[in-house]
Design an enzyme around this catalytic site. Structure first.
Site, PDB file in Angstrom:
ATOM      1  N   TYR A  96       0.581  -1.520  -0.080  1.00 58.62           N
ATOM      2  CA  TYR A  96      -0.093  -0.177   0.313  1.00 58.62           C
ATOM      3  C   TYR A  96       1.263   1.191   0.154  1.00 58.62           C
ATOM      4  O   TYR A  96       0.538   2.005  -0.828  1.00 58.62           O
ATOM      5  CB  TYR A  96      -0.613   0.187   1.486  1.00 58.62           C
ATOM      6  CG  TYR A  96      -2.791  -0.322   0.736  1.00 58.62           C
ATOM      7  CD1 TYR A  96      -3.205  -0.364   0.343  1.00 58.62           C
ATOM      8  CD2 TYR A  96      -2.752  -1.817   1.586  1.00 58.62           C
ATOM      9  CE1 TYR A  96      -4.222  -1.572  -0.314  1.00 58.62           C
ATOM     10  CE2 TYR A  96      -2.942  -2.620   1.300  1.00 58.62           C
ATOM     11  CZ  TYR A  96      -4.146  -2.170   0.409  1.00 58.62           C
ATOM     12  OH  TYR A  96      -5.499  -2.496   0.549  1.00 58.62           O
ATOM     13  N   GLU A 189       3.279 -28.569  16.449  1.00 52.92           N
ATOM     14  CA  GLU A 189       3.116 -28.286  15.306  1.00 52.92           C
ATOM     15  C   GLU A 189       1.843 -27.078  15.656  1.00 52.92           C
ATOM     16  O   GLU A 189       1.455 -26.355  15.560  1.00 52.92           O
ATOM     17  CB  GLU A 189       2.016 -28.903  14.158  1.00 52.92           C
ATOM     18  CG  GLU A 189       1.241 -28.435  13.416  1.00 52.92           C
ATOM     19  CD  GLU A 189       0.994 -29.792  12.501  1.00 52.92           C
ATOM     20  OE1 GLU A 189       1.843 -31.207  12.202  1.00 52.92           O
ATOM     21  OE2 GLU A 189       0.168 -29.545  11.329  1.00 52.92           O
ATOM     22  N   ASP A 241       1.675 -33.695  13.885  1.00 51.53           N
ATOM     23  CA  ASP A 241       1.198 -34.748  14.034  1.00 51.53           C
ATOM     24  C   ASP A 241       1.502 -35.867  12.448  1.00 51.53           C
ATOM     25  O   ASP A 241       2.510 -35.468  11.515  1.00 51.53           O
ATOM     26  CB  ASP A 241      -0.147 -33.870  12.139  1.00 51.53           C
ATOM     27  CG  ASP A 241      -1.522 -33.359  13.135  1.00 51.53           C
ATOM     28  OD1 ASP A 241      -0.963 -32.971  14.706  1.00 51.53           O
ATOM     29  OD2 ASP A 241      -2.086 -32.257  12.633  1.00 51.53           O
TER      30      ASP A 241
END
Lengths: 350, 350
Positions: A96, A189, A241
C-alpha cells in the site's frame, strides 16, 4: 536491527551503482540470480536448495524492464528508509505504501515478488530490512533474550514471562540470547500441545525451549530456532501431526524450501523429526483417520523430492503408504492428558 | 481460574442431581435451554441475542437420548477434573480425551456441540471450566495484570513487557487488572496495524490498550476487552477494514452473535466502530477495490439483521451499497507510514 549496518551498506551500494550509471549517461542495469524453477538445485553438501549460476538482467534501457526495474529500486529505497528509522513494515503495508510514491503494483503478489528479487540481489532476507509477514508463532522457555529494537534497546525478557508464550514478532526475532538453562529446542505443530507442555511444566522436565509452529511456520520462527541452535548449541526436535503435511513441516525446518533457495541461515540440517511417525501410530495404537486422495498424492510427490532421498525419510513415506492412515499429535490424549509428556515424549527424548 | 469455585459448584450440583435420580431408581433427565434458531431472539434491552423460553429434555430413559446424555455427563466430569487440577484443554484435546473413557463422538463438531450444551445448561462459558479454542489474539498497553494460574499465581505482568504484544491465552484471560495508565481500548483487525501502533508509540499518545483481533476474535479476546471496559472503565473503539466483514467484526464485539446467545458477559454495548466507514473511503480518498458478489450479498443480509436496525448502522450499510467499494485499514499507508496515526486515528479519537 541486528544486521542493519551491513544491510544498509548493501542497499546504499546498490543505490550508488544505479546513480553512477546515470551520471555516466548509461542506462542502469541490475543482475539478479534467477529464481525460476530451472535454476533451483538441491545441494546435498549444504543440505538445502540453492540457486544455480543463471542470472537475469533488469535493464532500464528496455521498455519491458522499466517497470520492474523502478519497482525494485523503490523497494530498496523503502527498505533503506525503514532501516534508517528503525521501523518495520508488513508485506501488505509495503504494497500500500507504494501508492504514496506513484509506484504501481498490480497486486500484493507482485510486490512480494519484487521483495524476493531484492533479497536475491542483496543476499539478505527481507526480515533484515524490517519487512515481515503478519503471522506469528510463539515461544516459551528458560532463555533470557536482549532486545535490539528502539524503546526496548538492551532490555531483557525471560521467555517464561508469559504463561501463554510470547509471539515471535519483529522484536523477538532480532533479540539476542544472553542466558539460558535450556538444553533442547522442542517445536510442536499445534497450539493445544504447546499450551499443554507449558502447563505440565514439560519445559522444565525436558529443559526445553518450546516453539509453537502453527502449521508451516513463518521464516522468523525458523530464524529464531536456528539462532537458539547456533548460539546456545541446542539440538532441535520437531513434533508434528502424523501425516505427510506434518512430516513436511519438519522437513522444511531441516532443509528449507525451494522458494527460499536464495536465502541462507534458515535451515537446521541436524534438527530431528521425532514424530508422529507411521511406526508411532501403530506402536501407540493411536486413534487415526484414513488418508484421503490428497494425502496419498502428497506422499507420491514427497517420494520423488530431493529432500527425501535419505533412507530414513523413504522409510517414513513407505510406512505411511502401507498404513494409509494418519494421526494428530493430540491423539495421545486417548490415554489421558499427561500421557504424551510422561510416556511418548519421555521415550522419544530419552 | 477466577470463577472456579462457582463453576465447580454448578458442576457438582449437576452430578449430584444425576446420581440422586439413580438412587431414587428414576432415569436421570436434564432440561437444557434450546439453542436452535427458533429459540434465539434479539433482546433490544440487553442489546444482544438471548435464548427464549423453550427447553429441550435429555431423558436417559429414551434410547435416542442415551448417547448425548452420556456425552454431556462425561463433558461435565471432564470439566470438573480440569478445574480440580487447575488445568486447561483445547476443544480438540477434549475430543480426543473422550476415547480414554470409551465415550464416542463422531467428530469434533459433535463434541463442540455437547460443550455448548453444557454451557447452556450451566450458564457458564467453556472458558470458565478451562476449555479453550486454539486461536489467540494479542494485547499491548499500559496495564498491569495479575495472573491466577498455578505456577504464576499472584505474579504480575505489564502488558508492555513484549514489544511484539502478548497472546491472550488461558493465563491472561483469567488474570486480573491491578494497575493502569490507559484511557481507552483500541482494537484493530490486522497484525500489521497492531505492530505499527506499537512501533509508533500510538499506545502512549492515545493512552490506549491495543488489541489485535485478527479477524473475528475468539471469545477469550472479547472477554478480556469486556473486563478492561468494566473494571478499568475504559471506552472501547474498534478499527477494522472498510467492508461488510470488518464492520461485522465490530458488531459482534458490540452485540454478540447468535451462537453465543446462551452466554452472558461477552458483549460491549457501548463499544464504537470507528471505521473504516464508507464515508472514510471517500473522505480520505483511500485506495479501494470493487465489492464482489459475496460482499453485496453480505450487505443485503446485514440490512435485515436485527443487530443493524439502528439508523447509524443502516447508514453505513447504504453507504457501502452506494459506493460498491471497500478498503483495507492498511490503505492509509498510501499517505506515508505515519498518516494513519497522525491524521486518521488522531481525528477519530479526538
Amino acid at each position: 536491527m541486528v544486521e542493519s549496518t551491513n544491510t544498509r551498506d548493501i542497499l546504499v551500494q546498490l543505490g550508488k551503482k544505479v546513480v553512477q550509471s546515470i551520471l555516466n549517461e548509461e542506462f542502469p542495469r541490475l543482475e539478479i540470480p534467477d529464481r525460476s524453477t530451472d535454476n533451483i538445485v538441491f545441494d546435498p553438501e549444504q543440505g538445502q536448495f540453492v540457486l544455480g549460476t543463471t542470472r537475469v538482467m533488469r535493464d532500464s534501457s528496455k521498455i519491458r524492464h522499466v517497470k520492474s526495474f523502478a519497482q525494485l529500486v523503490w523497494v530498496a529505497s523503502f527498505a533503506k528508509d525503514l532501516l534508517d528509522a528503525s521501523r518495520t513494515s508488513s508485506l501488505r503495508d509495503l504494497y500500500y505504501s507504494s501508492e504514496a510514491f506513484g509506484v504501481k503494483f498490480v497486486d500484493q503478489a507482485e510486490s512480494d515478488r519484487i521483495v524476493a528479487d531484492l533479497e536475491s540481489l542483496s543476499g539478505m532476507a527481507r526480515e533484515d530490512f524490517g519487512v515481515f509477514p503478519e503471522e506469528h508463532s510463539s515461544v516459551y522457555g528458560q532463555v533470557t533474550m536482549r532486545y535490539t529494537v528502539p524503546g526496548y534497546l538492551g532490555r531483557e525478557v525471560d521467555l517464561t514471562v508469559s504463561p501463554d508464550g510470547l509471539p515471535i514478532g519483529p522484536a523477538l526475532m532480532t533479540a539476542e540470547p544472553v542466558k539460558s538453562n535450556a538444553e533442547i529446542v522442542l517445536a510442536v505443530e499445534c497450539g493445544g500441545m504447546f499450551a499443554r507442555l507449558i502447563e505440565t511444566r514439560a519445559w522444565e522436565r525436558f529443559k526445553a525451549v518450546l516453539i509453537h509452529l502453527g502449521g508451516q511456520p513463518p521464516r522468523s520462527t525458523r530464524r529464531l530456532m536456528r539462532l537458539l541452535h547456533d548460539r546456545l548449541d541446542l539440538p532441535v526436535y520437531i513434533f508434528t501431526d502424523g501425516d505427510p503435511w506434518g512430516m513436511h513441516i519438519a522437513q522444511v525446518i531441516i532443509t528449507g524450501s525451494a522458494n527460499a533457495a536464495h536465502i541462507r541461515g534458515l535451515t537446521i540440517p541436524d534438527a530431528r523429526w521425532i514424530g508422529v511417525t507411521p511406526e508411532d501410530i501403530v506402536e501407540y495404537s493411536l486413534p487415526c483417520d484414513s488418508m484421503n486422495d490428497a494425502d496419498i498424492k502428497r506422499l507420491d510427490e514427497l517420494a520423488l523430492d530431493s529432500r527425501y532421498t535419505g533412507p530414513e525419510w523413504q522409510q517414513h513415506i513407505s510406512g505411511f503408504k502401507d498404513l494409509r492412515r494418519k494421526a494428530e499429535q493430540q491423539a495421545f490424549s486417548r490415554y489421558g492428558m499427561d500421557y504424551v509428556v510422561d510416556t511418548y515424549l519421555a521415550d522419544k527424548l530419552a
